[in-house]
Design a protein around this motif. Structure first.
Motif, PDB file in Angstrom:
ATOM      1  N   ARG A  38       0.843  -1.187   0.000  1.00  0.00           N
ATOM      2  CA  ARG A  38       0.000   0.000   0.000  1.00  0.00           C
ATOM      3  C   ARG A  38       0.882   1.242   0.000  1.00  0.00           C
ATOM      4  NH1 ARG A  38      -3.932  -0.104   3.665  1.00  0.00           N
ATOM      5  NH2 ARG A  38      -4.063  -2.343   3.608  1.00  0.00           N
ATOM      6  N   PRO A  39       0.301   2.391  -0.323  1.00  0.00           N
ATOM      7  CA  PRO A  39       1.082   3.635  -0.255  1.00  0.00           C
ATOM      8  C   PRO A  39       1.670   3.808   1.143  1.00  0.00           C
ATOM      9  CG  PRO A  39      -1.041   4.031  -1.301  1.00  0.00           C
ATOM     10  CD  PRO A  39      -1.073   2.623  -0.763  1.00  0.00           C
ATOM     11  N   GLY A  40       2.935   4.101   1.217  1.00  0.00           N
ATOM     12  CA  GLY A  40       3.598   4.258   2.510  1.00  0.00           C
ATOM     13  C   GLY A  40       4.067   2.954   3.123  1.00  0.00           C
ATOM     14  N   GLY A  41       3.800   1.835   2.462  1.00  0.00           N
ATOM     15  CA  GLY A  41       4.240   0.541   2.948  1.00  0.00           C
ATOM     16  C   GLY A  41       3.331  -0.016   4.039  1.00  0.00           C
ATOM     17  N   ALA A  42       3.654  -1.224   4.461  1.00  0.00           N
ATOM     18  CA  ALA A  42       2.858  -1.893   5.499  1.00  0.00           C
ATOM     19  C   ALA A  42       2.986  -1.120   6.803  1.00  0.00           C
ATOM     20  CB  ALA A  42       3.337  -3.320   5.681  1.00  0.00           C
ATOM     21  N   GLN A  43       1.865  -0.978   7.507  1.00  0.00           N
ATOM     22  CA  GLN A  43       1.836  -0.275   8.781  1.00  0.00           C
ATOM     23  C   GLN A  43       1.093  -1.141   9.787  1.00  0.00           C
ATOM     24  OE1 GLN A  43       1.181   3.815   8.460  1.00  0.00           O
ATOM     25  NE2 GLN A  43       2.571   3.864   6.748  1.00  0.00           N
ATOM     26  N   ARG A  44       1.231  -0.806  11.025  1.00  0.00           N
ATOM     27  CA  ARG A  44       0.536  -1.556  12.072  1.00  0.00           C
ATOM     28  C   ARG A  44      -0.964  -1.599  11.770  1.00  0.00           C
ATOM     29  NH1 ARG A  44       2.450  -1.419  17.732  1.00  0.00           N
ATOM     30  NH2 ARG A  44       1.394  -3.245  18.510  1.00  0.00           N
ATOM     31  N   GLY A  45      -1.523  -2.793  11.726  1.00  0.00           N
ATOM     32  CA  GLY A  45      -2.949  -2.960  11.468  1.00  0.00           C
ATOM     33  C   GLY A  45      -3.338  -2.944   9.999  1.00  0.00           C
ATOM     34  N   SER A  46      -2.374  -2.775   9.084  1.00  0.00           N
ATOM     35  CA  SER A  46      -2.727  -2.687   7.660  1.00  0.00           C
ATOM     36  C   SER A  46      -3.250  -4.010   7.109  1.00  0.00           C
ATOM     37  CB  SER A  46      -1.542  -2.196   6.829  1.00  0.00           C
ATOM     38  OG  SER A  46      -0.471  -3.116   6.861  1.00  0.00           O
ATOM     39  N   HIS A  47      -2.996  -5.096   7.814  1.00  0.00           N
ATOM     40  CA  HIS A  47      -3.520  -6.395   7.379  1.00  0.00           C
ATOM     41  C   HIS A  47      -5.028  -6.504   7.595  1.00  0.00           C
ATOM     42  CE1 HIS A  47      -2.962  -6.859  11.681  1.00  0.00           C
ATOM     43  NE2 HIS A  47      -3.811  -7.871  11.638  1.00  0.00           N
ATOM     44  N   LEU A  48      -5.604  -5.524   8.280  1.00  0.00           N
ATOM     45  CA  LEU A  48      -7.038  -5.559   8.570  1.00  0.00           C
ATOM     46  C   LEU A  48      -7.889  -4.972   7.456  1.00  0.00           C
ATOM     47  CD1 LEU A  48      -6.891  -4.506  12.328  1.00  0.00           C
ATOM     48  CD2 LEU A  48      -7.112  -6.805  11.376  1.00  0.00           C
ATOM     49  N   GLY A  49      -7.259  -4.366   6.467  1.00  0.00           N
ATOM     50  CA  GLY A  49      -8.000  -3.781   5.354  1.00  0.00           C
ATOM     51  C   GLY A  49      -7.275  -4.051   4.046  1.00  0.00           C
ATOM     52  N   LEU A  71       0.776  -0.197  -8.056  1.00  0.00           N
ATOM     53  CA  LEU A  71       1.410  -1.353  -7.433  1.00  0.00           C
ATOM     54  C   LEU A  71       2.684  -1.724  -8.173  1.00  0.00           C
ATOM     55  CD1 LEU A  71       1.361  -3.659  -5.332  1.00  0.00           C
ATOM     56  CD2 LEU A  71       0.007  -4.977  -6.976  1.00  0.00           C
ATOM     57  N   GLN A  72       2.653  -1.665  -9.492  1.00  0.00           N
ATOM     58  CA  GLN A  72       3.833  -2.006 -10.290  1.00  0.00           C
ATOM     59  C   GLN A  72       4.990  -1.051 -10.011  1.00  0.00           C
ATOM     60  OE1 GLN A  72       3.551  -1.493 -14.554  1.00  0.00           O
ATOM     61  NE2 GLN A  72       4.999  -3.151 -14.889  1.00  0.00           N
ATOM     62  N   ALA A  73       4.692   0.231  -9.894  1.00  0.00           N
ATOM     63  CA  ALA A  73       5.740   1.225  -9.663  1.00  0.00           C
ATOM     64  C   ALA A  73       6.377   1.090  -8.281  1.00  0.00           C
ATOM     65  CB  ALA A  73       5.167   2.631  -9.834  1.00  0.00           C
ATOM     66  N   HIS A  74       5.550   0.766  -7.270  1.00  0.00           N
ATOM     67  CA  HIS A  74       6.044   0.723  -5.893  1.00  0.00           C
ATOM     68  C   HIS A  74       6.493  -0.660  -5.448  1.00  0.00           C
ATOM     69  CE1 HIS A  74       5.021   4.862  -4.938  1.00  0.00           C
ATOM     70  NE2 HIS A  74       3.952   4.689  -5.700  1.00  0.00           N
TER      71      HIS A  74
END
Length: 108
Positions: A38-49, A71-74
């Protein structure tokens, strides 16, 4: 081959042979695996959405995954993973972009 000008790909839950892809929750499972990208990379709780770059949806009664070109660019390896999933499972892929239900300033 995927056009570099399209903003989104729709991976449809229908094989090239026209059969419904199983299991029935494949789109949610794939989007769950991709939730960390996701934009900004994985963050705490990002697996919930779901990631805004890879979201499940249903179009005309067919389960789909909408994969955004960002997604391809990042995360090029994640992009390749999703495309290889579609190829390996003989899923139909359509290039397009979603149009909002109600355009700003337009009355329905």
């Amino acid at each position: 081959m995927v056009s570099p000008s399209s903003k989104e790909l729709f991976i449809q839950g229908v094989t090239l042979e026209g059969k419904t892809f199983r299991p029935s929750d494949w789109a949610e499972r794939l989007a769950g695996v991709m939730s960390q990208f996701r934009p900004g990379g994985a963050q705490r709780g990002s697996h919930l959405g779901y990631s805004p770059w890879c979201t499940p949806t249903t179009m005309n009664g067919v389960k789909c995954i909408v994969v955004h070109r960002d997604l391809q660019a990042h995360e090029p390896m994640a992009w390749d993973f999703v495309l290889n999933f579609a190829r390996d499972n003989h899923l139909q892929v359509v290039e397009a972009c979603l149009i909002p239900d109600e355009a700003p300033g337009r009355k329905g």
